[in-house]
Design a protein around this motif. Sequence first.
Motif, PDB file in Angstrom:
ATOM      1  N   ASN A   1       2.049  13.171   7.877  1.00 32.74           N
ATOM      2  CA  ASN A   1       1.294  12.416   8.893  1.00 32.74           C
ATOM      3  C   ASN A   1       0.012  11.794   8.349  1.00 32.74           C
ATOM      4  O   ASN A   1      -0.926  11.527   9.112  1.00 32.74           O
ATOM      5  CB  ASN A   1       0.958  13.322  10.089  1.00 32.74           C
ATOM      6  N   ARG A   2      -0.026  11.539   7.049  1.00 33.60           N
ATOM      7  CA  ARG A   2      -1.186  10.843   6.496  1.00 33.60           C
ATOM      8  C   ARG A   2      -1.077   9.337   6.682  1.00 33.60           C
ATOM      9  O   ARG A   2      -2.082   8.629   6.627  1.00 33.60           O
ATOM     10  CB  ARG A   2      -1.352  11.184   5.008  1.00 33.60           C
ATOM     11  N   ILE A   3       0.142   8.840   6.883  1.00 35.50           N
ATOM     12  CA  ILE A   3       0.360   7.427   7.179  1.00 35.50           C
ATOM     13  C   ILE A   3       1.422   7.312   8.266  1.00 35.50           C
ATOM     14  O   ILE A   3       2.153   8.269   8.549  1.00 35.50           O
ATOM     15  CB  ILE A   3       0.817   6.622   5.937  1.00 35.50           C
ATOM     16  N   THR A   4       1.486   6.144   8.870  1.00 38.37           N
ATOM     17  CA  THR A   4       2.586   5.794   9.768  1.00 38.37           C
ATOM     18  C   THR A   4       3.281   4.558   9.193  1.00 38.37           C
ATOM     19  O   THR A   4       2.675   3.796   8.432  1.00 38.37           O
ATOM     20  CB  THR A   4       2.086   5.497  11.191  1.00 38.37           C
ATOM     21  N   LEU A   5       4.527   4.368   9.558  1.00 33.34           N
ATOM     22  CA  LEU A   5       5.276   3.199   9.090  1.00 33.34           C
ATOM     23  C   LEU A   5       6.095   2.670  10.253  1.00 33.34           C
ATOM     24  O   LEU A   5       6.994   3.335  10.752  1.00 33.34           O
ATOM     25  CB  LEU A   5       6.188   3.576   7.928  1.00 33.34           C
ATOM     26  N   GLN A   6       5.753   1.463  10.699  1.00 30.18           N
ATOM     27  CA  GLN A   6       6.443   0.849  11.829  1.00 30.18           C
ATOM     28  C   GLN A   6       6.629  -0.632  11.548  1.00 30.18           C
ATOM     29  O   GLN A   6       5.657  -1.346  11.292  1.00 30.18           O
ATOM     30  CB  GLN A   6       5.655   1.046  13.121  1.00 30.18           C
ATOM     31  N   ASP A   7       7.893  -1.078  11.583  1.00 29.09           N
ATOM     32  CA  ASP A   7       8.222  -2.486  11.329  1.00 29.09           C
ATOM     33  C   ASP A   7       7.647  -2.969  10.000  1.00 29.09           C
ATOM     34  O   ASP A   7       7.192  -4.103   9.868  1.00 29.09           O
ATOM     35  CB  ASP A   7       7.707  -3.378  12.466  1.00 29.09           C
TER      36      ASP A   7
ATOM     37  N   LEU B   1      -9.338   9.366   7.646  1.00 32.23           N
ATOM     38  CA  LEU B   1      -8.847   9.865   6.365  1.00 32.23           C
ATOM     39  C   LEU B   1      -9.475   9.109   5.205  1.00 32.23           C
ATOM     40  O   LEU B   1      -9.730   9.668   4.137  1.00 32.23           O
ATOM     41  CB  LEU B   1      -7.324   9.741   6.319  1.00 32.23           C
ATOM     42  N   LEU B   2      -9.747   7.833   5.429  1.00 31.76           N
ATOM     43  CA  LEU B   2     -10.223   6.982   4.347  1.00 31.76           C
ATOM     44  C   LEU B   2     -11.744   6.961   4.216  1.00 31.76           C
ATOM     45  O   LEU B   2     -12.281   6.978   3.099  1.00 31.76           O
ATOM     46  CB  LEU B   2      -9.721   5.542   4.558  1.00 31.76           C
ATOM     47  N   PHE B   3     -12.446   6.903   5.346  1.00 34.56           N
ATOM     48  CA  PHE B   3     -13.885   6.638   5.317  1.00 34.56           C
ATOM     49  C   PHE B   3     -14.659   7.584   6.237  1.00 34.56           C
ATOM     50  O   PHE B   3     -14.133   8.053   7.250  1.00 34.56           O
ATOM     51  CB  PHE B   3     -14.170   5.190   5.769  1.00 34.56           C
ATOM     52  N   GLU B   4     -15.909   7.803   5.881  1.00 32.37           N
ATOM     53  CA  GLU B   4     -16.821   8.469   6.797  1.00 32.37           C
ATOM     54  C   GLU B   4     -17.315   7.453   7.823  1.00 32.37           C
ATOM     55  O   GLU B   4     -17.141   6.244   7.659  1.00 32.37           O
ATOM     56  CB  GLU B   4     -18.002   9.069   6.022  1.00 32.37           C
ATOM     57  N   LEU B   5     -17.938   7.925   8.880  1.00 32.13           N
ATOM     58  CA  LEU B   5     -18.393   7.049   9.951  1.00 32.13           C
ATOM     59  C   LEU B   5     -19.381   6.009   9.415  1.00 32.13           C
ATOM     60  O   LEU B   5     -20.317   6.347   8.670  1.00 32.13           O
ATOM     61  CB  LEU B   5     -19.050   7.880  11.053  1.00 32.13           C
TER      62      LEU B   5
ATOM     63  N   GLU C   1      -9.833  12.008  -0.837  1.00 34.03           N
ATOM     64  CA  GLU C   1      -8.457  12.123  -0.342  1.00 34.03           C
ATOM     65  C   GLU C   1      -7.889  10.745  -0.018  1.00 34.03           C
ATOM     66  O   GLU C   1      -6.718  10.458  -0.295  1.00 34.03           O
ATOM     67  CB  GLU C   1      -8.411  13.007   0.906  1.00 34.03           C
ATOM     68  N   GLY C   2      -8.713   9.875   0.551  1.00 30.43           N
ATOM     69  CA  GLY C   2      -8.261   8.534   0.867  1.00 30.43           C
ATOM     70  C   GLY C   2      -7.947   7.730  -0.377  1.00 30.43           C
ATOM     71  O   GLY C   2      -6.942   6.996  -0.437  1.00 30.43           O
ATOM     72  N   ARG C   3      -8.769   7.851  -1.409  1.00 30.67           N
ATOM     73  CA  ARG C   3      -8.517   7.127  -2.658  1.00 30.67           C
ATOM     74  C   ARG C   3      -7.219   7.596  -3.312  1.00 30.67           C
ATOM     75  O   ARG C   3      -6.438   6.796  -3.829  1.00 30.67           O
ATOM     76  CB  ARG C   3      -9.695   7.311  -3.613  1.00 30.67           C
ATOM     77  N   ALA C   4      -6.987   8.920  -3.299  1.00 28.92           N
ATOM     78  CA  ALA C   4      -5.753   9.452  -3.869  1.00 28.92           C
ATOM     79  C   ALA C   4      -4.530   8.946  -3.102  1.00 28.92           C
ATOM     80  O   ALA C   4      -3.494   8.618  -3.694  1.00 28.92           O
ATOM     81  CB  ALA C   4      -5.792  10.976  -3.862  1.00 28.92           C
TER      82      ALA C   4
ATOM     83  N   THR D   1     -12.198  -2.763   0.315  1.00 26.54           N
ATOM     84  CA  THR D   1     -12.220  -1.533  -0.468  1.00 26.54           C
ATOM     85  C   THR D   1     -10.806  -1.035  -0.749  1.00 26.54           C
ATOM     86  O   THR D   1     -10.475  -0.656  -1.884  1.00 26.54           O
ATOM     87  CB  THR D   1     -13.024  -0.443   0.264  1.00 26.54           C
ATOM     88  N   VAL D   2      -9.961  -1.036   0.271  1.00 29.22           N
ATOM     89  CA  VAL D   2      -8.577  -0.593   0.087  1.00 29.22           C
ATOM     90  C   VAL D   2      -7.822  -1.571  -0.809  1.00 29.22           C
ATOM     91  O   VAL D   2      -7.024  -1.159  -1.672  1.00 29.22           O
ATOM     92  CB  VAL D   2      -7.884  -0.439   1.456  1.00 29.22           C
ATOM     93  N   THR D   3      -8.069  -2.852  -0.636  1.00 28.16           N
ATOM     94  CA  THR D   3      -7.420  -3.858  -1.479  1.00 28.16           C
ATOM     95  C   THR D   3      -7.767  -3.626  -2.942  1.00 28.16           C
ATOM     96  O   THR D   3      -6.883  -3.641  -3.825  1.00 28.16           O
ATOM     97  CB  THR D   3      -7.861  -5.268  -1.056  1.00 28.16           C
ATOM     98  N   ARG D   4      -9.042  -3.426  -3.238  1.00 29.51           N
ATOM     99  CA  ARG D   4      -9.464  -3.201  -4.620  1.00 29.51           C
ATOM    100  C   ARG D   4      -8.886  -1.899  -5.174  1.00 29.51           C
ATOM    101  O   ARG D   4      -8.534  -1.807  -6.357  1.00 29.51           O
ATOM    102  CB  ARG D   4     -10.985  -3.189  -4.691  1.00 29.51           C
ATOM    103  N   ALA D   5      -8.771  -0.883  -4.319  1.00 26.71           N
ATOM    104  CA  ALA D   5      -8.194   0.387  -4.768  1.00 26.71           C
ATOM    105  C   ALA D   5      -6.728   0.222  -5.144  1.00 26.71           C
ATOM    106  O   ALA D   5      -6.253   0.819  -6.119  1.00 26.71           O
ATOM    107  CB  ALA D   5      -8.355   1.452  -3.681  1.00 26.71           C
TER     108      ALA D   5
END
Length: 213
Positions: free
Chosen positions: A76-82, A91-95, A103-106, A157-161
């Motif tokens: 349940n760390r990701i969902t996949l729909q269509d 999971l990825l970022f702090e507020l 954990e988000g980077r991994a 940030t996610v794109t660069r990762a």
Amino acid sequence: MAEYDYDEVAQDTPVWAVFGDLMAALVGIFVLLLVWTLGLQVELSRSLEDEVALREAEQQRRMELEQALADPLTSNRITLQDGRIGISGQLLFELNSAALQPEGRALIASLAAPLARYLSQSDHLLMVSGFTDDLPVHADNLVFADNWELSAQRALTVTRALVEAGLSRELVFASAFAEQQPIAPNTSADNRALNRRVEIAPVPRTPRGEDAE
């Protein structure tokens, strides 16, 4: 010189010959229409078969992607729909932050290889989209002016990762939606948490140059 009576000549012309010529012309037109109709049906049939084949191939690629992402899906760390991968912002970022947590980077790094394989078999790009809830950024935040900037920076940030993990920068781009596309009403803390997310989705390439003509 002999004189011809054209009325007599016209009267002597057999009616069945004129009728025969007319019927031959009609038959010819009918044959042409029949050939055109059959050709059109064959072309439509081929187009339909090609479309079905494309859809089946795309479905197969999505099934393979789902199998490759089985571990983060079952946990349940990701969902996949269509074909869209959804990742919780918590999971990825702090507020009010656009810095990836360990954990988000991994997790993002683990997605790069399956996504690269998927893209190698299809004519798609990846759109990384950032979303927020409807609450404004904190007043003491000195980095982001509003949710647009926050969602944009998180998507970048996610794109660069993904690129750092091996995905070609030519195959991925970022977009920002702020609070404009909620997946749940912003009426509770749990729903707002659902809306703070990043989505990774395949989109068709836009033809350029000669391919667009």
